[in-house]
Design an enzyme around this catalytic site. Structure first.
Site, PDB file in Angstrom:
ATOM      1  N   CYS A   1      -7.813  -4.010   1.330  1.00 42.73           N
ATOM      2  CA  CYS A   1      -6.939  -3.750   2.470  1.00 42.73           C
ATOM      3  C   CYS A   1      -7.674  -3.262   3.731  1.00 42.73           C
ATOM      4  O   CYS A   1      -8.286  -4.065   4.420  1.00 42.73           O
ATOM      5  CB  CYS A   1      -5.836  -2.792   2.047  1.00 42.73           C
ATOM      6  SG  CYS A   1      -4.401  -2.862   3.134  1.00 42.73           S
TER       7      CYS A   1
ATOM      8  N   ARG B   1       6.356  -4.464   8.037  1.00 41.01           N
ATOM      9  CA  ARG B   1       5.130  -4.433   7.244  1.00 41.01           C
ATOM     10  C   ARG B   1       5.290  -5.371   6.060  1.00 41.01           C
ATOM     11  O   ARG B   1       6.399  -5.630   5.604  1.00 41.01           O
ATOM     12  CB  ARG B   1       4.856  -3.009   6.723  1.00 41.01           C
ATOM     13  CG  ARG B   1       4.638  -1.986   7.815  1.00 41.01           C
ATOM     14  CD  ARG B   1       4.337  -0.611   7.227  1.00 41.01           C
ATOM     15  NE  ARG B   1       3.102  -0.542   6.477  1.00 41.01           N
ATOM     16  CZ  ARG B   1       1.899  -0.400   7.029  1.00 41.01           C
ATOM     17  NH1 ARG B   1       1.778  -0.328   8.338  1.00 41.01           N
ATOM     18  NH2 ARG B   1       0.827  -0.321   6.279  1.00 41.01           N
TER      19      ARG B   1
ATOM     20  N   HIS C   1      -3.552  -3.779  -3.652  1.00 39.46           N
ATOM     21  CA  HIS C   1      -3.778  -2.458  -4.232  1.00 39.46           C
ATOM     22  C   HIS C   1      -3.225  -2.530  -5.642  1.00 39.46           C
ATOM     23  O   HIS C   1      -3.037  -3.576  -6.198  1.00 39.46           O
ATOM     24  CB  HIS C   1      -2.987  -1.389  -3.461  1.00 39.46           C
ATOM     25  CG  HIS C   1      -3.400  -1.207  -2.052  1.00 39.46           C
ATOM     26  ND1 HIS C   1      -4.456  -0.432  -1.681  1.00 39.46           N
ATOM     27  CD2 HIS C   1      -2.871  -1.683  -0.902  1.00 39.46           C
ATOM     28  CE1 HIS C   1      -4.561  -0.427  -0.371  1.00 39.46           C
ATOM     29  NE2 HIS C   1      -3.620  -1.178   0.133  1.00 39.46           N
TER      30      HIS C   1
HETATM   31  N1  GLN Z   1      -3.848   0.255   8.240  1.00 42.05           N
HETATM   32  C1  GLN Z   1      -3.899  -1.051   7.730  1.00 42.05           C
HETATM   33  C2  GLN Z   1      -2.594  -1.826   7.862  1.00 42.05           C
HETATM   34  O1  GLN Z   1      -1.517  -1.249   7.863  1.00 42.05           O
HETATM   35  C3  GLN Z   1      -4.382  -1.026   6.298  1.00 42.05           C
HETATM   36  C4  GLN Z   1      -3.430  -0.380   5.345  1.00 42.05           C
HETATM   37  C5  GLN Z   1      -3.924  -0.318   3.950  1.00 42.05           C
HETATM   38  O2  GLN Z   1      -5.134  -0.193   3.675  1.00 42.05           O
HETATM   39  N2  GLN Z   1      -2.994  -0.330   3.030  1.00 42.05           N
HETATM   40  O3  GLN Z   1      -2.649  -3.032   7.955  1.00 42.05           O
END
Ligand code: GLN
Length: 242
Positions: free
Chosen positions: A93, A129, A193
């Site tokens: 990520c 998101r 993840h």
């Molecule tokens: N900050 C980044 C995003 O929101 C990565 C988030 C994460 O590592 N889960 O895209």
């Protein structure tokens, strides 16, 4: 035989149990009689990254990415040397994003990436998101298989030429993008993840073999009993209907 793992920014880039990935790599290697060292490294600590067989970096929210990126950029030479010397990389990520050209966060701030690869990431607004369980089909070293994980990112990663896999359920690099992550013969970079490796032991072993290749050549890993791990993955695949 021994294996040296570097866990980068262990104190800042460790969302949703990403650290489980290093534990899985260590345990699966030790079960094959391999001596494993896991060293950590954070802001300001001296390290020759090319000393390591495997570089692991987890995910982090915008805040943590902002805290570490300058330190990361200052290590570009050491990381490039590691790449040239065939270190294997697992990037999750936020770590994945920072190996590309840049990351533009939800407030429009742009932080430079290491620029090793041509992809770049731009965040959507706060209300949108890519979140949820994700399943994909990947091909590693000639073997095609399904993998599961969990994604939570605002970042939309564009211009990926060689993705990690084809999305079967979930989003991937962008909303409903169809493809997830980035991969070449040394690097696995993914939004998954979960953590990734406990549920996907095949990926763990492929990454171990890549890492061992650096100093030990082609190593054949003995089979392990992955009944529980496979059952966990199958349950998720079934739930997602893929
Ligand atoms: N900050 C980044 C995003 O929101 C990565 C988030 C994460 O590592 N889960 O895209």
């Amino acid at each position: 035989m021994d294996l040296k793992i570097l866990w980068m920014y262990h104190d800042l880039m460790d969302l949703y149990g990403d650290k489980g990935n290093t534990q899985v790599l260590k345990i699966r290697a030790e079960k094959r009689g391999i001596d494993v060292t896991v060293d950590t490294c954070t802001i300001g600590e001296e390290r020759d990254i090319s000393d390591y067989d495997l570089f692991f970096m987890g995910g982090g929210a915008d805040n943590e990415q902002g805290l570490i990126y300058q330190d990361l950029l200052s290590r570009r030479g050491s990381i490039e040397k590691a790449m040239n010397e065939k270190t294997a990389f697992l990037l999750i990520c936020g770590g994945y994003q920072l190996f590309g050209k840049y990351y533009k966060d939800q407030d429009g701030n742009v932080i430079d990436g290491l620029n090793f690869f041509d992809y770049y990431t731009e965040s959507t607004d706060r209300d949108h998101r890519c979140i949820g369980n994700i399943a994909l089909e990947t091909e590693m070293d000639g073997e095609v298989f399904k993998a599961v994980g969990f994604e939570n990112h605002g970042g939309q990663t564009k211009n990926v030429t060689t993705p990690f896999g084809k999305v079967l359920s979930g989003h991937g690099n962008m909303f409903k993008s169809g493809f997830e992550g980035f991969m070449n013969d040394q690097v696995v970079a993914t939004y998954m993840h979960g953590p990734l490796l406990p549920k996907n032991p095949k990926i763990a072993d492929k990454i171990l073999m890549r890492a061992l290749r650096k100093r030990h050549g082609e190593v054949k890993l003995a089979e392990l009993d992955d009944t529980l791990e496979n059952a966990a993955r199958e349950t998720m695949l079934k739930r997602l209907g893929v």
